[in-house]
Design an enzyme around this catalytic site. Structure first.
Site, PDB file in Angstrom:
ATOM      1  N   LYS A   1     -11.631  -5.650  -3.360  1.00 16.54           N
ATOM      2  CA  LYS A   1     -12.582  -4.581  -3.650  1.00 16.54           C
ATOM      3  C   LYS A   1     -11.884  -3.304  -4.104  1.00 16.54           C
ATOM      4  CE  LYS A   1     -12.846  -4.005   1.331  1.00 16.54           C
ATOM      5  NZ  LYS A   1     -13.535  -4.535   2.501  1.00 16.54           N
TER       6      LYS A   1
ATOM      7  N   LYS B   1      -5.138 -11.679  -5.587  1.00 19.99           N
ATOM      8  CA  LYS B   1      -6.361 -11.955  -4.831  1.00 19.99           C
ATOM      9  C   LYS B   1      -7.512 -11.047  -5.300  1.00 19.99           C
ATOM     10  CE  LYS B   1      -6.957  -9.255  -0.663  1.00 19.99           C
ATOM     11  NZ  LYS B   1      -7.110  -9.085   0.747  1.00 19.99           N
TER      12      LYS B   1
ATOM     13  N   LYS C   1       0.818  -1.213   0.000  1.00 17.76           N
ATOM     14  CA  LYS C   1       0.000   0.000   0.000  1.00 17.76           C
ATOM     15  C   LYS C   1       0.847   1.256   0.000  1.00 17.76           C
ATOM     16  CE  LYS C   1      -4.339  -1.827   1.527  1.00 17.76           C
ATOM     17  NZ  LYS C   1      -5.474  -1.801   2.414  1.00 17.76           N
TER      18      LYS C   1
HETATM   19  P1  AMP Z   1     -10.868  -6.818   4.056  1.00 15.53           P
HETATM   20  O1  AMP Z   1     -11.690  -6.747   2.829  1.00 15.53           O
HETATM   21  O2  AMP Z   1      -9.419  -6.595   3.752  1.00 15.53           O
HETATM   22  O3  AMP Z   1     -11.396  -6.016   5.204  1.00 15.53           O
HETATM   23  O4  AMP Z   1     -10.934  -8.336   4.499  1.00 15.53           O
HETATM   24  C1  AMP Z   1     -11.935  -8.865   5.328  1.00 15.53           C
HETATM   25  C2  AMP Z   1     -11.820 -10.360   5.422  1.00 15.53           C
HETATM   26  O5  AMP Z   1     -12.069 -10.966   4.149  1.00 15.53           O
HETATM   27  C3  AMP Z   1     -10.453 -10.873   5.863  1.00 15.53           C
HETATM   28  O6  AMP Z   1     -10.645 -11.992   6.717  1.00 15.53           O
HETATM   29  C4  AMP Z   1      -9.807 -11.270   4.591  1.00 15.53           C
HETATM   30  O7  AMP Z   1      -8.824 -12.257   4.793  1.00 15.53           O
HETATM   31  C5  AMP Z   1     -10.990 -11.803   3.797  1.00 15.53           C
HETATM   32  N1  AMP Z   1     -10.755 -11.671   2.361  1.00 15.53           N
HETATM   33  C6  AMP Z   1     -10.614 -10.523   1.649  1.00 15.53           C
HETATM   34  N2  AMP Z   1     -10.417 -10.779   0.342  1.00 15.53           N
HETATM   35  C7  AMP Z   1     -10.406 -12.130   0.223  1.00 15.53           C
HETATM   36  C8  AMP Z   1     -10.233 -13.031  -0.887  1.00 15.53           C
HETATM   37  N3  AMP Z   1     -10.034 -12.599  -2.127  1.00 15.53           N
HETATM   38  N4  AMP Z   1     -10.298 -14.355  -0.635  1.00 15.53           N
HETATM   39  C9  AMP Z   1     -10.503 -14.820   0.605  1.00 15.53           C
HETATM   40  N5  AMP Z   1     -10.673 -14.032   1.687  1.00 15.53           N
HETATM   41  C10 AMP Z   1     -10.627 -12.706   1.505  1.00 15.53           C
END
Ligand code: AMP
Ligand code: TRP
Length: 334
Positions: free
Chosen positions: A200, A197, A115
């Site tokens: 969003k 990965k 980031k």
């Molecule tokens: P965040 O969107 O970074 O706040 O992530 C929230 C949760 O979603 C965390 O537990 C991440 O590890 C999970 N997560 C986010 N993107 C993915 C993805 N592409 N595949 C699996 N888990 C995800």
């Protein structure tokens, strides 16, 4: 006496709209865990402001994320669902834990490195400090298990190190948390570049499916998903696009990857992709409907986050007081 159940803590940031990755990698697993554990599911709005958020959007998304938790099957009466900023102990514990965390540890975090490259000099101190706030989240509840996607493993290990360091400096204060990374769905990849990965924050909306994407959008995105010219539905590292779609299908339907390979033997990708899209639509459509109802019912949501904040404040403050006392702060009153 009833045996104390193990504690689970997890959270998602209300920054941007949630993807199928968040759903399959995080929320869907939480739904299964709620029966056996004492669960805290947090909407981590303090984490979201490490990058600039439009206040109006932040408010709307915070309630939307909460609604998604509930719509996906997390039962408010059985779990503590709350908003991070409603529990000031998180910010305070993060400051305290900062003083037990090394700059070197923080600057080595992969997510920070990625980031900070993107934002250059204007990267906020909050982004560097992000894992310490996450450690505070986890440690305040004496958490045993933290269900997250693989991408959060490094942050979790840091939380363990900080906890251990604090315990060693004073005396047993925190439970040392373990990661809980479910086998299936732990990492859902981008539909456009299956070596990255699904995120969003990706610039290309075709690379992700949002939990709230309408069915026709989901169908279009899956049909455009990058595969390969091999033409065989096989779970193999040589075919990362197909592998990712198989992971999605398997996580949703419960079929094994072998069963999926067998089903599409000799068929190419067209029917397979159609079935993946339909499985996603069938999974998400009822959730979307429920989310729309919930976000319209502000009073109901308020009753949930109020009760959640009350419970969370009680538990978090207990740990915070313990920390203050060990550090040597003078209590205002006993
Ligand atoms: P965040 O969107 O970074 O706040 O992530 C929230 C949760 O979603 C965390 O537990 C991440 O590890 C999970 N997560 C986010 N993107 C993915 C993805 N592409 N595949 C699996 N888990 C995800
Ligand atoms: N950093 C996590 C993510 O981006 C979100 C998060 C914040 C979290 N605090 C947490 C996850 C505590 C688990 C436990 O995915």
């Amino acid at each position: 006496m009833e045996e104390k159940r193990k504690v689970i803590f997890s959270g998602i940031q209300p920054s941007g709209q949630l993807t199928l990755g968040n759903y399959l990698g995080a929320i869907k697993n939480w739904v299964k865990l709620q029966e056996e554990y004492d669960c805290y599911f947090c909407v981590v709005d303090l984490h979201a402001i490490t990058v600039r958020q439009e206040p109006k959007d932040l408010r709307a998304r915070t309630l939307e994320v909460m609604s998604i938790y509930i719509a996906a099957g997390i039962v408010p009466e059985k779990n503590t669902i709350f908003i991070q900023s409603h529990v000031p102990a998180h910010s305070e514990a993060a400051w305290l834990l900062n003083c037990y965390t090394y700059m070197g540890e923080l600057s080595r975090m992969t997510q920070f490195k990625d980031k900070s490259q993107r934002y250059g000099d204007s990267v906020s101190a909050g982004l560097l400090d992000y894992p310490v706030l996450m450690a505070a989240d986890i440690l305040l509840y004496q958490t045993d298990l933290v269900p997250v996607g693989v991408d959060q493993k490094q942050h979790l290990e840091l939380a363990r190190d900080i906890a251990q360091r604090f315990n060693n400096t004073y005396s047993e204060t925190f439970v040392i948390p373990e990661g809980y990374i479910a086998q299936n769905g732990a990492k859902i990849m981008s539909l456009q570049d299956p070596t990255k990965k699904m995120s969003k924050s990706d610039d290309n909306p075709n690379s992700y499916i949002l939990i709230m994407d309408p069915p026709e959008v989901i169908r279009k995105k899956v049909s455009r998903a990058v595969t390969d010219s091999i033409g065989v539905v096989k779970y193999s590292d040589e075919q990362p696009g197909v592998k990712n779609l198989m992971t999605i299908l398997s996580t949703i339907t419960g079929q094994t990857t072998e069963q999926i390979e067998e089903k599409y033997e000799g068929q190419g990708y067209a029917q397979f992709k159609k079935d993946v899209a339909e499985a996603i639509v069938a999974e998400l459509e009822p959730i979307q409907k429920k989310v729309k109802e919930l976000v319209a019912d502000k009073a109901y949501l308020e009753s949930i986050y109020k009760a959640g904040a009350e419970k969370a404040n009680y538990v978090a403050n207990k740990t915070l007081r313990k920390m203050q006392k060990k550090i040597g702060f003078i209590p205002v009153s006993k």
